[in-house]
Design a protein around this motif. Structure first.
Motif, mmCIF file in Angstrom:
data_model
loop_
_atom_site.group_PDB
_atom_site.id
_atom_site.type_symbol
_atom_site.label_atom_id
_atom_site.label_comp_id
_atom_site.label_asym_id
_atom_site.label_seq_id
_atom_site.Cartn_x
_atom_site.Cartn_y
_atom_site.Cartn_z
ATOM 1 N N LEU A 1 10.124 -17.302 2.019
ATOM 2 C CA LEU A 1 10.488 -16.648 1.306
ATOM 3 C C LEU A 1 11.345 -15.778 2.445
ATOM 4 O O LEU A 1 12.806 -15.318 1.829
ATOM 5 N N LEU A 2 11.133 -15.577 3.105
ATOM 6 C CA LEU A 2 11.838 -14.762 4.887
ATOM 7 C C LEU A 2 12.771 -16.090 4.646
ATOM 8 O O LEU A 2 13.715 -14.617 5.464
ATOM 9 N N GLN A 3 13.203 -16.876 4.670
ATOM 10 C CA GLN A 3 14.764 -17.318 5.015
ATOM 11 C C GLN A 3 15.201 -18.147 4.017
ATOM 12 O O GLN A 3 16.128 -18.544 3.751
ATOM 13 N N THR A 4 15.319 -16.884 2.217
ATOM 14 C CA THR A 4 16.041 -17.358 1.048
ATOM 15 C C THR A 4 16.140 -15.655 0.858
ATOM 16 O O THR A 4 16.153 -14.553 1.477
ATOM 17 N N ASN A 5 16.791 -15.302 0.336
ATOM 18 C CA ASN A 5 17.982 -14.343 -0.766
ATOM 19 C C ASN A 5 16.215 -13.517 -1.561
ATOM 20 O O ASN A 5 17.190 -12.440 -2.450
ATOM 21 N N MET A 6 15.674 -14.078 -1.813
ATOM 22 C CA MET A 6 13.976 -13.315 -2.742
ATOM 23 C C MET A 6 13.542 -12.335 -2.120
ATOM 24 O O MET A 6 12.706 -12.622 -1.942
ATOM 25 N N GLU A 7 14.603 -11.365 -1.993
ATOM 26 C CA GLU A 7 13.772 -10.200 -1.277
ATOM 27 C C GLU A 7 12.055 -9.337 -2.060
ATOM 28 O O GLU A 7 11.155 -9.328 -1.150
ATOM 29 N N PHE A 8 12.444 -9.436 -3.593
ATOM 30 C CA PHE A 8 11.328 -9.197 -4.381
ATOM 31 C C PHE A 8 10.083 -9.354 -4.166
ATOM 32 O O PHE A 8 9.237 -9.357 -4.116
ATOM 33 N N TYR A 9 10.014 -11.321 -4.140
ATOM 34 C CA TYR A 9 8.872 -12.149 -3.758
ATOM 35 C C TYR A 9 8.496 -12.101 -2.539
ATOM 36 O O TYR A 9 7.842 -11.699 -1.867
ATOM 37 N N GLN A 10 9.565 -11.605 -1.487
ATOM 38 C CA GLN A 10 9.462 -11.325 0.138
ATOM 39 C C GLN A 10 9.092 -10.203 -0.071
ATOM 40 O O GLN A 10 7.605 -10.048 0.655
ATOM 41 N N GLN A 11 8.976 -8.944 -0.104
ATOM 42 C CA GLN A 11 8.391 -7.864 -0.570
ATOM 43 C C GLN A 11 6.575 -7.806 -1.738
ATOM 44 O O GLN A 11 5.859 -7.330 -1.025
ATOM 45 N N LEU A 12 6.704 -8.841 -2.748
ATOM 46 C CA LEU A 12 5.269 -9.054 -2.939
ATOM 47 C C LEU A 12 4.169 -9.672 -1.908
ATOM 48 O O LEU A 12 3.070 -9.098 -2.584
ATOM 49 N N THR A 13 4.907 -10.581 -1.435
ATOM 50 C CA THR A 13 3.732 -11.324 -0.606
ATOM 51 C C THR A 13 3.223 -10.772 0.725
ATOM 52 O O THR A 13 2.712 -10.671 1.397
ATOM 53 N N LYS A 14 4.613 -9.651 0.993
ATOM 54 C CA LYS A 14 4.379 -9.355 2.389
ATOM 55 C C LYS A 14 3.314 -8.198 1.353
ATOM 56 O O LYS A 14 1.993 -7.857 3.164
ATOM 57 N N VAL A 15 3.370 -6.914 0.857
ATOM 58 C CA VAL A 15 2.052 -6.229 0.555
ATOM 59 C C VAL A 15 0.550 -6.801 -0.294
ATOM 60 O O VAL A 15 -0.086 -6.288 -0.265
ATOM 61 N N LEU A 16 0.748 -8.049 -0.561
ATOM 62 C CA LEU A 16 -0.505 -9.024 -0.571
ATOM 63 C C LEU A 16 -1.708 -9.474 0.146
ATOM 64 O O LEU A 16 -2.807 -10.005 -0.014
ATOM 65 N N LEU A 17 -1.244 -9.477 1.685
ATOM 66 C CA LEU A 17 -1.631 -10.421 2.752
ATOM 67 C C LEU A 17 -2.689 -9.191 3.117
ATOM 68 O O LEU A 17 -4.134 -9.708 2.884
ATOM 69 N N VAL A 18 -2.525 -7.834 3.709
ATOM 70 C CA VAL A 18 -3.512 -7.578 3.713
ATOM 71 C C VAL A 18 -4.332 -6.641 2.890
ATOM 72 O O VAL A 18 -6.279 -7.319 2.980
ATOM 73 N N PRO A 19 -4.991 -6.876 2.055
ATOM 74 C CA PRO A 19 -5.843 -6.388 0.933
ATOM 75 C C PRO A 19 -6.645 -7.706 0.739
ATOM 76 O O PRO A 19 -7.614 -7.471 0.368
ATOM 77 N N VAL A 20 -5.786 -8.712 1.089
ATOM 78 C CA VAL A 20 -7.094 -9.728 0.507
ATOM 79 C C VAL A 20 -8.006 -9.781 2.030
ATOM 80 O O VAL A 20 -9.200 -10.174 1.565
ATOM 81 N N LEU A 21 -7.461 -9.671 3.136
ATOM 82 C CA LEU A 21 -7.898 -9.084 3.998
ATOM 83 C C LEU A 21 -9.370 -8.133 3.842
ATOM 84 O O LEU A 21 -10.810 -8.138 4.418
ATOM 85 N N ILE A 22 -8.520 -7.471 3.279
ATOM 86 C CA ILE A 22 -9.934 -5.523 2.923
ATOM 87 C C ILE A 22 -10.964 -6.284 2.516
ATOM 88 O O ILE A 22 -11.807 -5.961 2.575
ATOM 89 N N VAL A 23 -10.903 -7.057 1.425
ATOM 90 C CA VAL A 23 -11.408 -8.013 0.894
ATOM 91 C C VAL A 23 -13.316 -8.915 1.118
ATOM 92 O O VAL A 23 -13.773 -8.430 1.087
ATOM 93 N N TYR A 24 -11.919 -9.614 1.990
ATOM 94 C CA TYR A 24 -13.139 -9.841 2.940
ATOM 95 C C TYR A 24 -13.943 -8.998 3.888
ATOM 96 O O TYR A 24 -15.475 -9.965 3.598
ATOM 97 N N ALA A 25 -13.182 -8.367 4.475
ATOM 98 C CA ALA A 25 -14.033 -7.355 5.406
ATOM 99 C C ALA A 25 -14.994 -6.363 4.374
ATOM 100 O O ALA A 25 -15.862 -6.557 4.875
ATOM 101 N N TRP A 26 -14.973 -6.606 3.321
ATOM 102 C CA TRP A 26 -16.462 -5.537 2.936
ATOM 103 C C TRP A 26 -17.321 -6.062 2.448
ATOM 104 O O TRP A 26 -17.954 -6.414 1.706
#
Length: 230
Positions: free
Chosen positions: A23-48
């Motif tokens: 998505l970073l190679q496209t102009n879809m800024e909303f989805y770029q931001q959405l996928t960025k903020v979804l990354l770390v929460p997945v790791l948080i659940v995994y670590a917890w």
């Protein structure tokens, strides 16, 4: 050794990373931001799900600060203050990682000085290239560099106090964090890097994953009274 629970979350993390990089190679800024903020929460659940006690809280705290930093940096273009706040969030995250590295090891670890001098030399050379361009951000950036360098030193100190896989995974993650942050600094304060967003997020995603997974590969979680993690 039992496998980590909810291993499917790793696949979800990797999938979101690949989608985000695309998505970073496209102009879809909303989805770029959405996928960025979804990354770390997945790791948080995994670590917890795979840690306990003080070790769990230290690791999850580091990830929460990283997540806060990710969100704050999204607003940098609107107000420069958000860059400073994001920097502060990641600095706090590195301090929490230092605590994690102290917990996720057995014994005192490495006392060899050569790797530390090597790290200082590399960081000094890298910083010398952008210091003149930092202006009013010189002190905050230097404080941040001190924190991430200390985090990497603690990663080095795990040598001999954990298994080889855990040690090199965490250390590689710490070094990738330095690479990602340096790309941000160079791109912001020195000159634009072609496809900088892709390289920054690639190294960042690798860094966060390797640190978390590397700690979970530690042969023993000292805060979990003998429970084996793999």
């Amino acid at each position: 050794m039992e496998s980590n629970r909810y291993g499917f979350l790793v696949n979800i993390y990797l999938l979101i990373t690949v989608v985000h990089l695309f998505l970073l190679q496209t102009n879809m800024e909303f989805y770029q931001q959405l996928t960025k903020v979804l990354l770390v929460p997945v790791l948080i659940v995994y670590a917890w799900s795979n840690a306990a006690g003080a070790a769990r809280w230290a690791l999850v705290t580091a990830l929460l600060f990283g997540w806060a930093g990710d969100i704050l940096l999204l607003f940098t273009e609107r107000q420069e203050l958000f860059f400073l706040l994001g920097l502060g969030a990641f600095l706090a995250g590195h301090l929490a990682y230092i605590r994690s590295f102290m917990l996720w090891k057995d014994g005192s670890g490495s006392h060899q000085w050569a790797p530390y001098f090597g790290l200082v030399a590399v960081v000094s050379i890298l910083m010398s290239r952008i210091t003149a361009s930092l202006g009013d951000m010189l002190v905050p950036v230097l404080l941040y560099v001190a924190a991430i360098s200390a985090m990497t030193v603690m990663a080095i100190r795990r040598k001999g106090a954990t298994n080889t896989t855990s040690y090199y995974a965490v250390l590689t993650g710490a070094l990738c964090f330095i690479a990602s942050d340096y790309l941000i600094a160079w791109n912001k304060f020195h000159s634009l890097i072609p496809n900088s967003a892709v390289w920054i997020m690639l190294t960042y995603a690798i860094a966060q994953y390797l640190i978390v997974q590397g700690l979970l590969w530690h042969k023993k979680n000292p805060a979990d009274e003998g429970r084996i993690l793999s």
